[in-house]
Scaffold this active site. Structure first.
Site, short mmCIF file in Angstrom:
data_model
loop_
_atom_site.label_atom_id
_atom_site.label_comp_id
_atom_site.label_asym_id
_atom_site.label_seq_id
_atom_site.Cartn_x
_atom_site.Cartn_y
_atom_site.Cartn_z
CE LYS A 181 -3.90 2.13 2.51
NZ LYS A 181 -4.83 2.01 3.66
CB SER A 225 -8.25 4.05 2.84
OG SER A 225 -7.37 3.38 3.73
CB SER A 275 -8.69 1.22 5.65
OG SER A 275 -9.34 2.46 5.66
#
Lengths: 95, 484
Positions: free
Chosen positions: B76, B151, B175
């Site tokens: 990420k 997210s 998330s």
């Protein structure tokens, strides 16, 4: 709690963010909506409840003050928008 | 190579069925082919990934490989990776090249993993649909008109479309779990403090926690073995003894007490999702588990409390983006103040600005007691609810999200509707508990995830419970049709 144009002006200043007048009008409705959501908290009786700042009750650990990392100053300084002789350059603040 | 588990990849690399270079090129080719449609990656760096793979192949040839040697993992874009652009989905960090490794990244490097690239995400991890990224929205591979969740939406889309065997994510209010639910794979948010936050760009520091995102619980266990570590560079990292999360996967779950919180099955839950979740829990019953009705009476307050604590912490954390030491700086300005104001106006997106403003408001003079302190007290009540529930049950089960994926654009202009996406996930962040989402079925062609919540440090047990379900189901093995 409703958020007024004055509130937005004040908090935008504290947060150091320019907000245009068009943005400010849109924000009034959205921030007021979020504050209304937040206001659901007020109905809860929290007398005598200890505030929880952390998920687990731990104390801050201490460690020996020793150099463990290699020097990456050149690398980190290279990330700055403007530098001169290993100093960060900002607009003049002292006359 | 496409659908092999991490364990199988490790084994076949060791047996030289293929090289790490071949494996890495295979996934890089898939990224090149599908990223235009999915927008799952912000940065790929083929030369660096291939160089890492060649190193791994040398290690394998010499026979001293570890479990992850040669396996490509997507990171990420919230994790600093030395020499890699690390944007956190923001214009503010569009050109930021990390000068050091996050501990999570370092741990994967040390284990021999290949950095496959940096995945897209909501800006500064603020969002539940991956539509707030400065680098554009991410698409759900099950249906390109739908959001992947957020997210960690880029990691989710990449794992679901098999552009990567596995990916890292972070979870501040859901998330990892909500996108895992919306994209149909397994995601784990560990106990707060189990995985180091060092080098992970801060959003809400008392809630942020990194975790694995991969098809199966077994994959996640293998990743958590690498990710969990005590780190003196993170003062909230816990000195928890190292565990082998693979060791407990095969334990029997006979007699397991499953708590079903009535608050998780009320108004707001899609009826199809409810059926799927109840069906999955019934499968556990057939495996010898017992169902206990429990109550988490303060759970409806989790969202209001979160939207005080997270923005408050974010407004403080994001004050570092001032255009002085790194990141974006506005082009024209009169003086220092003007530079700050314009830099932050131009560098942050709408949702990030909203949260900074809310955070600033609740922390401003005269309001602290009414908001921040009040929220911290209710946070304690929410945490107490869980402690009481865990006296009656070993694991709590319910939905990960109130619905399957929704259409792109549907909630983008309505922050309140978006915030409700995390209604079942946020309370565990507030209490610091570990929780997972595992695939449990489909509605209208879109995946639905079952959430498992455990007591602090029960990751091994949660992974065991998830793995046992995955032995009798194949929802986690389903893959979307290849995109045309």
């Amino acid at each position: 709690m409703t958020i007024s144009q004055d509130d937005i002006k004040k908090i935008a200043h504290l947060a150091r963010i320019n907000i245009s007048s068009e943005e400010s009008i849109l924000l009034e409705e959205k921030l007021t909506g979020i504050m209304k959501l937040i206001d659901q908290m007020q109905k809860v009786d929290t007398d005598g409840v200890e505030p929880m700042s952390h998920a687990l009750d731990i104390s801050q650990p201490l460690r020996a003050d020793q150099v463990t990392e290699s020097d990456i100053r050149t690398k980190t300084m290279a990330l700055a928008p403007e530098t001169e002789e290993s100093l960060f350059i900002v607009p003049q603040v002292i006359e | 190579m496409l659908n092999l588990s991490l364990k199988q990849l490790s084994q076949q690399l060791r047996e030289k069925a293929f090289s790490s270079e071949e494996l890495t090129r295979f996934f890089l080719d898939r990224i090149r082919k599908y990223n235009d449609s999915l927008n799952a990656f912000i940065t790929i760096d083929e030369d660096t990934s291939i160089a890492m793979a060649k190193q791994a192949d040398l290690k394998i040839a010499s026979g001293n490989q570890g479990t992850f040697t040669g396996i490509p993992i997507a990171q990420k874009d919230i994790f600093c990776a030395d020499g890699w652009k690390t944007t956190c989905g923001s214009k503010m960090l569009e050109n930021f090249v990390a000068p050091y490794n996050a501990t999570v990244v370092q741990n994967f490097n040390d284990a021999g993993a290949i950095n496959l690239g940096k995945t897209n995400m909501d800006e500064f991890a603020m969002g539940s649909s991956n539509e707030t990224s400065y680098f554009g929205a991410v698409k759900n591979p099950w249906n390109l008109e739908y959001v992947p969740g957020g997210s960690s939406g880029g990691s989710a889309s990449a794992v679901a479309a098999r552009l990567a065997p596995a990916a890292t994510g972070t979870d501040t209010g859901g998330s990892i779990r909500q996108p895992a639910s919306l994209c149909g794979f397994t995601g784990l948010k560990p106990t707060y403090g189990l995985v180091s936050r060092y080098g992970m760009i801060a959003f809400a520091s008392s809630l942020d926690q990194a975790g694995p995102m991969a098809p199966s619980a077994e994959d996640c266990a293998m990743m958590l073995n690498v990710m969990a570590s005590h780190d003196i560079k993170d003062s909230t990292s816990l000195p928890h003894p190292k565990e082998d999360y693979l060791a407990s996967l095969d334990n029997s779950i006979k007699g397991l007490r499953i708590g079903m919180p009535k608050e998780f099955f009320g108004e707001g839950l899609d009826s199809e999702v409810q059926k799927i979740i109840e069906g999955a829990i019934n499968e556990y019953k057939k495996m010898g588990a017992e169902i206990v009705e429990i109550s988490l009476p303060n759970s409806e307050l989790a969202i209001p409390v979160y939207y005080v604590i997270a923005p408050a912490e974010a407004s403080s954390n994001l004050s570092r983006y001032d255009g002085v030491r790194y990141g974006y700086r506005t082009k024209e300005y009169d003086d220092l103040m003007d530079m700050y104001f314009k830099t932050r106006q131009e560098g942050f997106g709408d949702e990030v600005k909203r949260r900074i403003l809310i955070g600033t408001y609740v922390l401003s003079a005269g309001y602290y007691d009414a908001y921040y302190l009040k929220a911290q007290k209710i946070r304690q009540l929410i945490s107490n609810d869980f402690s009481q529930a865990f006296q009656k049950c070993d694991v709590i089960m319910g939905p990960s999200a109130p619905s399957a994926a929704f259409k792109s654009g549907e909630k983008k202009e309505d922050p309140l509707a978006m915030y409700l996406q995390d209604i079942y996930t946020i309370s565990t962040n507030l209490a610091g508990l570990p929780a997972m989402s595992i695939p449990a079925g489909f509605t209208k062609g879109l995946p639905v995830g079952l959430q498992l919540i455990g007591n602090h440090f029960s990751e091994g047990h949660l992974l065991n419970i998830a793995h046992q379900f995955q032995l009798i189901s194949d929802w986690h093995r389903k893959t979307p049709k290849e995109i045309d």
